[in-house]
Design a protein around this motif. Structure first.
Motif, PDB file in Angstrom:
ATOM      1  N   UNK A 213      14.407  15.898  59.620  1.00 47.30           N
ATOM      2  CA  UNK A 213      13.726  14.765  60.257  1.00 47.30           C
ATOM      3  C   UNK A 213      12.747  14.151  59.282  1.00 47.30           C
ATOM      4  N   UNK A 214      12.638  12.806  59.334  1.00 44.51           N
ATOM      5  CA  UNK A 214      11.728  12.106  58.421  1.00 44.51           C
ATOM      6  C   UNK A 214      10.290  12.543  58.686  1.00 44.51           C
ATOM      7  N   UNK A 215       9.478  12.556  57.627  1.00 45.88           N
ATOM      8  CA  UNK A 215       8.072  12.953  57.738  1.00 45.88           C
ATOM      9  C   UNK A 215       7.163  11.742  57.701  1.00 45.88           C
ATOM     10  N   UNK A 216       6.378  11.578  56.628  1.00 53.84           N
ATOM     11  CA  UNK A 216       5.511  10.402  56.503  1.00 53.84           C
ATOM     12  C   UNK A 216       6.329   9.126  56.276  1.00 53.84           C
ATOM     13  N   UNK A 217       5.690   7.967  56.454  1.00 54.58           N
ATOM     14  CA  UNK A 217       6.337   6.695  56.105  1.00 54.58           C
ATOM     15  C   UNK A 217       6.770   6.737  54.653  1.00 54.58           C
ATOM     16  N   UNK A 218       7.974   6.243  54.348  1.00 51.81           N
ATOM     17  CA  UNK A 218       8.449   6.279  52.964  1.00 51.81           C
ATOM     18  C   UNK A 218       7.516   5.514  52.013  1.00 51.81           C
ATOM     19  N   UNK A 219       7.454   5.982  50.782  1.00 52.61           N
ATOM     20  CA  UNK A 219       6.575   5.406  49.755  1.00 52.61           C
ATOM     21  C   UNK A 219       7.438   4.571  48.819  1.00 52.61           C
ATOM     22  N   UNK A 220       7.034   3.305  48.617  1.00 54.69           N
ATOM     23  CA  UNK A 220       7.852   2.389  47.804  1.00 54.69           C
ATOM     24  C   UNK A 220       7.556   2.568  46.314  1.00 54.69           C
ATOM     25  N   UNK A 221       8.607   2.836  45.543  1.00 52.87           N
ATOM     26  CA  UNK A 221       8.485   2.895  44.079  1.00 52.87           C
ATOM     27  C   UNK A 221       9.573   1.999  43.495  1.00 52.87           C
ATOM     28  N   UNK A 222       9.495   1.722  42.197  1.00 51.82           N
ATOM     29  CA  UNK A 222      10.527   0.860  41.614  1.00 51.82           C
ATOM     30  C   UNK A 222      11.866   1.589  41.492  1.00 51.82           C
ATOM     31  N   UNK A 223      11.878   2.899  41.729  1.00 53.27           N
ATOM     32  CA  UNK A 223      13.139   3.646  41.660  1.00 53.27           C
ATOM     33  C   UNK A 223      13.764   3.874  43.035  1.00 53.27           C
ATOM     34  N   UNK A 224      13.032   3.536  44.091  1.00 54.25           N
ATOM     35  CA  UNK A 224      13.559   3.700  45.455  1.00 54.25           C
ATOM     36  C   UNK A 224      12.431   4.107  46.396  1.00 54.25           C
ATOM     37  N   UNK A 225      12.792   4.263  47.672  1.00 55.51           N
ATOM     38  CA  UNK A 225      11.826   4.757  48.669  1.00 55.51           C
ATOM     39  C   UNK A 225      11.744   6.269  48.558  1.00 55.51           C
ATOM     40  N   UNK A 226      10.547   6.775  48.345  1.00 56.27           N
ATOM     41  CA  UNK A 226      10.375   8.230  48.309  1.00 56.27           C
ATOM     42  C   UNK A 226      10.098   8.709  49.741  1.00 56.27           C
ATOM     43  N   UNK A 227      11.016   9.534  50.241  1.00 54.61           N
ATOM     44  CA  UNK A 227      10.895  10.057  51.612  1.00 54.61           C
ATOM     45  C   UNK A 227      10.650  11.561  51.566  1.00 54.61           C
ATOM     46  N   UNK A 228       9.625  11.999  52.265  1.00 55.92           N
ATOM     47  CA  UNK A 228       9.456  13.436  52.516  1.00 55.92           C
ATOM     48  C   UNK A 228      10.050  13.728  53.890  1.00 55.92           C
ATOM     49  N   UNK A 229      10.776  14.813  54.008  1.00 57.78           N
ATOM     50  CA  UNK A 229      11.398  15.140  55.288  1.00 57.78           C
ATOM     51  C   UNK A 229      11.382  16.643  55.502  1.00 57.78           C
ATOM     52  N   UNK A 230      11.314  17.030  56.799  1.00 61.01           N
ATOM     53  CA  UNK A 230      11.350  18.463  57.078  1.00 61.01           C
ATOM     54  C   UNK A 230      12.798  18.919  57.282  1.00 61.01           C
ATOM     55  N   UNK A 231      13.021  20.172  57.043  1.00 66.11           N
ATOM     56  CA  UNK A 231      14.345  20.759  57.243  1.00 66.11           C
ATOM     57  C   UNK A 231      14.174  22.124  57.877  1.00 66.11           C
ATOM     58  N   UNK A 232      15.159  22.509  58.689  1.00 59.04           N
ATOM     59  CA  UNK A 232      15.041  23.740  59.471  1.00 59.04           C
ATOM     60  C   UNK A 232      16.167  24.703  59.118  1.00 59.04           C
ATOM     61  N   UNK A 233      15.775  25.932  58.905  1.00 56.28           N
ATOM     62  CA  UNK A 233      16.706  27.046  58.696  1.00 56.28           C
ATOM     63  C   UNK A 233      16.624  27.951  59.923  1.00 56.28           C
ATOM     64  N   UNK A 234      17.760  28.361  60.450  1.00 51.99           N
ATOM     65  CA  UNK A 234      17.741  29.333  61.541  1.00 51.99           C
ATOM     66  C   UNK A 234      17.929  30.726  60.951  1.00 51.99           C
ATOM     67  N   UNK A 235      16.854  31.496  60.960  1.00 52.61           N
ATOM     68  CA  UNK A 235      16.915  32.854  60.397  1.00 52.61           C
ATOM     69  C   UNK A 235      17.095  33.856  61.536  1.00 52.61           C
ATOM     70  N   UNK A 236      17.289  35.118  61.200  1.00 52.89           N
ATOM     71  CA  UNK A 236      17.428  36.121  62.255  1.00 52.89           C
ATOM     72  C   UNK A 236      16.118  36.307  62.999  1.00 52.89           C
ATOM     73  N   UNK A 237      15.022  35.741  62.453  1.00 53.52           N
ATOM     74  CA  UNK A 237      13.724  35.838  63.123  1.00 53.52           C
ATOM     75  C   UNK A 237      13.252  34.483  63.663  1.00 53.52           C
ATOM     76  N   UNK A 238      14.189  33.533  63.843  1.00 55.91           N
ATOM     77  CA  UNK A 238      13.816  32.239  64.418  1.00 55.91           C
ATOM     78  C   UNK A 238      13.866  31.103  63.405  1.00 55.91           C
ATOM     79  N   UNK A 239      13.295  29.955  63.830  1.00 57.54           N
ATOM     80  CA  UNK A 239      13.357  28.748  62.996  1.00 57.54           C
ATOM     81  C   UNK A 239      12.325  28.796  61.876  1.00 57.54           C
ATOM     82  N   UNK A 240      12.709  28.291  60.710  1.00 54.72           N
ATOM     83  CA  UNK A 240      11.783  28.151  59.586  1.00 54.72           C
ATOM     84  C   UNK A 240      11.787  26.684  59.160  1.00 54.72           C
ATOM     85  N   UNK A 241      10.611  26.025  59.273  1.00 50.24           N
ATOM     86  CA  UNK A 241      10.464  24.607  58.921  1.00 50.24           C
ATOM     87  C   UNK A 241       9.838  24.474  57.539  1.00 50.24           C
ATOM     88  N   UNK A 242      10.590  23.882  56.593  1.00 48.40           N
ATOM     89  CA  UNK A 242      10.089  23.590  55.253  1.00 48.40           C
ATOM     90  C   UNK A 242      10.154  22.083  55.042  1.00 48.40           C
TER      91      UNK A 242
END
Ligand code: BMA
Length: 324
Positions: A213-242
């Motif tokens: 899922x998208x995080x902060x508003x994308x940051x405009x650079x001359x090389x493109x929009x820099x997007x930070x986004x979270x990602x989820x791993x389902x581990x044997x001990x539950x969800x891990x959000x990085x």
């Protein structure tokens, strides 16, 4: 590399510790907002801040002691020490008929042209994207929801693209979900949304395998929009959000130029691993000083507190060149 935007000399900042070679590093005094730092708060996390009148303002996710999820306003002189209101924001309805908000959470704030737009996850027969705005952080207005339920992580671009407002979003279902992909939608008026385009899917590497899922508003650079986004791993001990980063095409942001294979930050500190929901880092806002490339990312820790991480925009764009 050019970062578009404005100078922000007073950005909260701490240099990279000598012992650290990571592209992103944590603030040494994290968490900056503790769980009970506002009246009746059970937890304060996943919150959005912007520069405002030479200082800072924000919209904070505060879950109260009944565990109701809502958003509150806050102000700060330095972006680090915050005064958060005692009660939720009361939006003035700009809709034909008032719309229900069973809950509000995970706000984002984006300045576009003349006002601060606020998007959040709005409870309307399930989660969808609520939309509102303020000019002055005194009066707040609520518009129509952007989409039908179910949708989360609605994040606006900071300017119109090809003449239209543009929003990343994540169609989903009612709970933890097999629909975990990011889409792009555009609107002429912030009410009617269409031209939906697929951006990127969960998967690619394990830390982001379940959903993204998208995080902060994308940051405009001359090389493109820099997007930070979270990602989820389902581990044997539950969800891990990085979280990681991607670079999106400037004119057609649904085209992904680069995407990180590794995460930039994963839950490793105690305030990220222990709290109401363990093992969560959830980025929601980014401040940038276009003059120096300095970047401050505000993220939620363990669904309980707000923390800060620092980096340089150009270093992260360079990192994406070899980590994808
Ligand atoms: C997501 C959202 C976030 C939360 C995360 C981890 O679905 O509800 O607000 O941080 O789960 O619990």
């Amino acid at each position: 590399m050019i970062v578009y935007g404005t100078e922000l000399n007073n950005i909260p900042w701490e240099e990279r510790p000598a012992s650290c070679s990571d592209v992103l590093w944590r603030y040494s005094k994290n968490p900056i907002i503790k769980r009970n730092q506002a009246k009746d708060a059970n937890s304060i996390f996943n919150s959005a801040v912007v520069p405002f009148n030479g200082k800072f303002a924000g919209v904070f996710r505060v879950d109260d002691r009944q565990r109701r999820m809502n958003v509150r306003r806050g102000f700060s002189k330095d972006g680090l020490n915050w005064q958060i209101d005692d009660s939720p924001i009361e939006f003035i309805q700009q809709t034909r008929e008032p719309i229900e908000s069973d809950y509000k959470y995970d706000p984002r704030v984006t300045f576009i042209e003349d006002r601060y737009w606020i998007t959040w996850c709005n409870g309307y027969h399930g989660p969808t994207i609520g939309v509102g705005y303020t000019y002055d952080f005194e009066r707040f207005y609520q518009m129509e929801n952007a989409f039908l339920p179910f949708n989360r992580n609605g994040v606006l671009f900071p300017k119109k693209i090809n003449g239209k407002y543009a929003m990343l979003n994540r169609p989903s279902d009612n709970g933890h979900t097999p629909f975990g992909d990011i889409f792009y939608s555009e609107s002429p008026d912030m009410v009617h949304w269409g031209m939906h385009r697929f951006v990127m899917a969960a998967g690619y590497t394990p830390w982001q395998s379940l959903k993204i899922g998208a995080g902060p508003s994308p940051i405009e650079t001359d090389e493109g929009w820099l997007l930070f986004y979270h990602g989820v791993l389902l581990s044997c001990n539950g969800y891990v959000y990085s979280f990681g980063a991607a670079l999106l095409d400037l004119d057609k942001p649904w085209n992904v130029i680069r995407r990180s294979k590794s995460y930039l930050l994963s839950p490793q500190e105690i305030y990220e691993c222990v709290g109401d929901v363990q093992n969560v880092v959830f980025p929601v806002a980014a401040l940038v000083d276009s003059e120096t490339n300095r970047l401050a990312i505000y993220y939620g820790g363990a669904d309980t507190v707000v923390a800060l991480a620092f980096g340089y925009v150009n270093e992260i764009v360079d990192w994406l060149k070899y980590d994808n």
